[in-house]
Design an enzyme around this catalytic site. Structure first.
Site, PDB file in Angstrom:
ATOM      1  N   ASP A   1       0.824  -1.211   0.000  1.00 29.70           N
ATOM      2  CA  ASP A   1       0.000   0.000   0.000  1.00 29.70           C
ATOM      3  C   ASP A   1       0.855   1.256   0.000  1.00 29.70           C
ATOM      4  OD1 ASP A   1      -2.009  -1.830   0.209  1.00 29.70           O
ATOM      5  OD2 ASP A   1      -2.480  -1.407   2.314  1.00 29.70           O
TER       6      ASP A   1
ATOM      7  N   LYS B   1      -6.446  11.723  11.246  1.00 31.44           N
ATOM      8  CA  LYS B   1      -6.086  10.880  10.096  1.00 31.44           C
ATOM      9  C   LYS B   1      -7.015  11.081   8.913  1.00 31.44           C
ATOM     10  CE  LYS B   1      -5.377   6.112   8.566  1.00 31.44           C
ATOM     11  NZ  LYS B   1      -5.306   4.688   8.945  1.00 31.44           N
TER      12      LYS B   1
ATOM     13  N   ASP C   1      -4.464   2.616  -4.790  1.00 27.83           N
ATOM     14  CA  ASP C   1      -3.056   2.730  -4.370  1.00 27.83           C
ATOM     15  C   ASP C   1      -2.630   1.548  -3.511  1.00 27.83           C
ATOM     16  OD1 ASP C   1      -4.570   3.353  -2.171  1.00 27.83           O
ATOM     17  OD2 ASP C   1      -3.321   5.005  -1.503  1.00 27.83           O
TER      18      ASP C   1
END
Length: 762
Positions: free
Chosen positions: A462, A531, A693
């Protein structure tokens, strides 16, 4: 015109008791088998000789917006459905619903009534004993669906009328049970043969269900792509590489999922199947207080909301499990891919694919297995550690962390239901279970034979906040690049922790200065709190959106539990502002690039009135579809319908064009990087799949894929991407020359460091 359409098509749909008309001249009625006088024609396929089959009721509509034609066609089909669709009820069921209406538990308006001119049908019919399994049973033929108009409060004292389609309560009850719901067969499912290769805008993917290569693309963009067929060859190559990857169902994970789901879910990320109960409503006339009533309303609202969400997810879960069970016996199947208007690739089957949640991903593995080789076992350990959330440390630490849990791994693999269920408590439980089962098979073998073990489990690598990786590369941002692992380091950089520390320091200062909002949250700032905002900042999150994200985190903070939203909401707005400011300080060059893209879009839209457009590094022309909407009414057979049109004839929405350009541009870059990697992996015979991704391959080929994806990222960003955007716009619109600003100055980051970075993707 709608009436004429019904007259035209209805003979093929009506439940008719008329005898069929003789088909040949001179043929008398009653002649011919099964066509005697009074014979019931259930299918009603006879067509009246007075019907003009050359009449085209849509002829005058060809120049109208396509969505108006669609709503008319839908209205006609719904009208036919209302007239002819019935549901069977036993006498007991009919009596039960009648009693519910009498007690006030069900309104008469909830029972469908016949629409105008509906054909008469017998109220009851006798179900033969051969069907009912005993004595003949009397069944009621009720209308399955109905249409009604309800009044809703509008602005001020106005009342607006809303048309509703309703289902008979018995039908609705049957649909509420996902296990009994077999009518939701998905149209787009995985393919048992290789998908058609993409050769152009409209040729590829499914064999019999044609779809365009770009979903949600405006017509002008499709025209541009057709003109750029040669330039888009690498896009087609990338999609074909992704579509050619064969898959299988992981039968052991499927069995565990099905077992837990049949037991009621509510574990390992599966939603609860049983509805949450709502306590009786407090009665003010019997001593209940207004505060108790207010609290009850809040709990009832949240319970109803949770029940609806769980039911929706539950139907999707059941549908996904059914699809997986149908594919268990298949040696391989495929996911055809296409792209959205930004160039991002997606599997076309919507229910069962590797872009789904943890429970969906765990059901899939590569159809082809590969021997683990020298480092395959190591990557299995690292993969397990990553799935458990232990991915912010060095690789060796991850291996040791996973190996220290050998007993948990063994128990999870051998006793997933009756054991300690260690796997179910992890971040990605079902994927952890799949990894445990794979590792347990490997560890059963002598060490000398483990390299030859054939593994088909996908191993993930990742990106580290991939949007910021692209921004940092665009601006050659050394400081930002270090935070998102564009450079070599002993441990992975953590951008969320870096921003959190800056925010926490600012909150502490504000708290000392007497700021009440800061004092409320001082000492409670966590990585998790910032986050989501940091992650979505590069994709255009607004201050309002960031405030909503942080508000939810504040609600979940134990030290702040019980505080009302009127206290937490101001604090969330305060923290959202500080988070976005702190992000700009940590990523100065990246922020400059984002601001430049926004300014370019503003000038482009203001000066030309055209939508923002650019060409991706793979040659795909992108045109943003955002235009202002205009409302209009369509008169259908059932009611008037108000629609919003946003077609290409309407002016652009300058604000959306400007705000959306930076995130869409970054999406087009990460899509280009992924497709470049897919093409090269296919060329080197490396199995490859991706979730934007997150890149997947066999354990044996992780190192090869890691080398490829790093090379392709550097290759992508060696181009002057921002300068190319400016030059492309000036070429399309010469009047922009001298108006667009130059791209911001680049920093000192050396992109070659990416090739040596252990944690660029990890």
């Amino acid at each position: 015109r709608a009436d004429a359409t019904i007259q035209r098509f209805e003979p093929a749909l009506v439940y008719s008791r008329r005898p069929r008309r003789p088909e040949a001249a001179g043929e008398s009625e009653g002649e011919g088998e099964g066509e005697g006088e009074g014979e019931e024609v259930v299918d009603g396929m006879g067509i009246s000789d007075s019907l003009d089959l050359t009449y085209d009721p849509w002829q005058a509509d060809v120049l109208k917006p396509s969505n108006e034609l669609e709503i008319k066609a839908a209205s006609f089909l719904i009208y036919v459905l209302l007239r002819h669709c019935r549901v069977e009820l036993g006498e007991a069921e009919d009596a039960m619903f009648a009693a519910m209406v009498e007690r006030g538990e069900l309104r008469e308006a909830d029972i469908p009534l016949p629409v105008k001119d509906a054909p008469a049908v017998p109220s009851y019919f006798m179900l033969p004993s051969s069907v009912s399994g005993g004595t003949s049973e009397k069944m009621l033929m009720a209308y399955a669906f109905g249409h009604r108009v309800v009044k809703m409060p509008g602005k001020g004292a106005r009342v607006k009328q809303l048309g509703q389609l309703i289902a008979h309560p018995v039908l609705f009850d049957r649909l509420l049970n996902p296990e009994d719901w077999k009518g939701g067969q998905a149209r787009f499912t995985p393919m048992l043969v290789k998908p058609l290769p993409w050769l152009g805008v409209k040729n590829g993917g499914f064999l019999c269900l044609p779809r365009g290569v770009a979903r949600f693309a405006p017509r002008e963009m499709n025209d541009r792509m057709e003109e750029a067929r040669e330039e888009m060859q690498r896009v087609y190559q990338g999609l074909n590489s992704l579509s050619q990857t064969p898959w299988q169902v992981d039968t052991s994970v499927l069995q565990v999922q099905r077992h837990l789901w049949n037991l009621g879910g509510n574990t390992a990320g599966l939603v609860q199947r049983e509805k949450g109960e709502i306590s009786p409503k407090p009665d003010l006339t019997k001593g209940a207080t207004e505060e108790e009533l207010k609290a009850w309303k809040k709990v009832a609202f949240l319970t109803i909301k949770a029940n609806r969400e769980n039911h929706s997810i539950g139907c999707d879960t059941e549908n996904r499990l059914l699809q997986a069970e149908e594919l268990v016996a298949e040696s391989e199947f495929y996911f055809p891919h296409n792209v959205d208007f930004r160039g991002r690739a997606y599997p076309m089957p919507p229910n069962l694919n590797h872009l789904g949640a943890d429970s969906t991903r765990a059901l899939l593995r590569f159809a082809r297995a590969r021997p683990l080789g020298e480092k395959g076992e190591i990557w299995l350990w690292i993969h397990l550690s990553n799935l458990c959330g232990h991915d912010k440390v060095a690789m060796q630490d991850r291996i040791e962390w996973a190996q220290a849990r050998y007993r948990d791994i063994e128990d999870s693999a051998r006793n997933p239901i009756d054991g300690d269920r260690w796997w179910s408590k992890q971040d990605a439980p079902f994927q952890v279970l799949a990894a445990c089962q794979e590792l347990e098979k490997v560890l059963r073998l002598p060490k000398a034979r483990r390299k030859a073990f054939e593994s088909s489990l996908p191993i993930h690598q990742d990106g580290s906040c991939n949007g910021l990786q692209h921004y940092s590369a665009l601006g050659r941002d050394q400081k930002g690049g270090e935070q998102v692992n564009l450079t070599l380091s002993a441990v992975p950089g953590d951008v969320y922790t870096a921003v959190m520390k800056v925010v926490a320091a600012k909150v502490a200062v504000e708290a000392k200065n007497g700021e009440a909002k800061a004092q409320l949250v001082d000492g409670h700032i966590t990585r998790k709190m910032v986050k989501q905002t940091v992650m979505t900042s590069v994709y255009g999150v607004t201050l309002i959106g960031a405030s909503a994200q942080i508000l939810q985190r504040l609600r979940d903070t134990p030290a702040l539990a019980g505080l009302e939203d009127n206290l937490l909401r101001p604090a969330s707005g305060f923290l959202a502002k500080l988070t976005l400011q702190s992000l700009g300080e940590v990523f100065q060059s990246a922020t400059a690039s984002q601001n430049w893209l926004t300014e370019v879009a503003r000038i482009m839209c203001k000066e030309t009135g055209c939508p923002m457009q650019w060409v991706t590094p793979l040659g795909m022309p992108i045109i943003q579809p955002y235009r202002k909407e205009r409302g209009f009414q369509v008169v259908t057979h059932l009611q008037k319908v108000t629609l919003n049109s946003s077609g290409g004839h309407l002016p652009i929405d300058s604000l959306k064009q400007k705000v959306a350009f930076p995130p869409n541009f970054i999406h087009s870059l990460d899509a280009s990087h992924m497709l470049l990697t897919a093409i090269e992996c296919s060329r080197q015979n490396i199995e490859f799949a991706a979730v934007h991704d997150s890149y997947w391959t066999h354990a044996a080929t992780v190192d090869e894929m890691n080398g490829i994806l790093r090379d392709k990222f550097v290759e992508l960003h060696e181009n002057a991407l921002l300068e190319n955007v400016k030059c492309g716009l000036e070429e399309m619109h010469p009047k922009l020359k001298g108006l667009l600003p130059d791209p911001p100055e680049m920093g000192t980051l050396d992109l070659e460091q990416v090739k040596k970075s252990t944690f660029f993707f990890h």
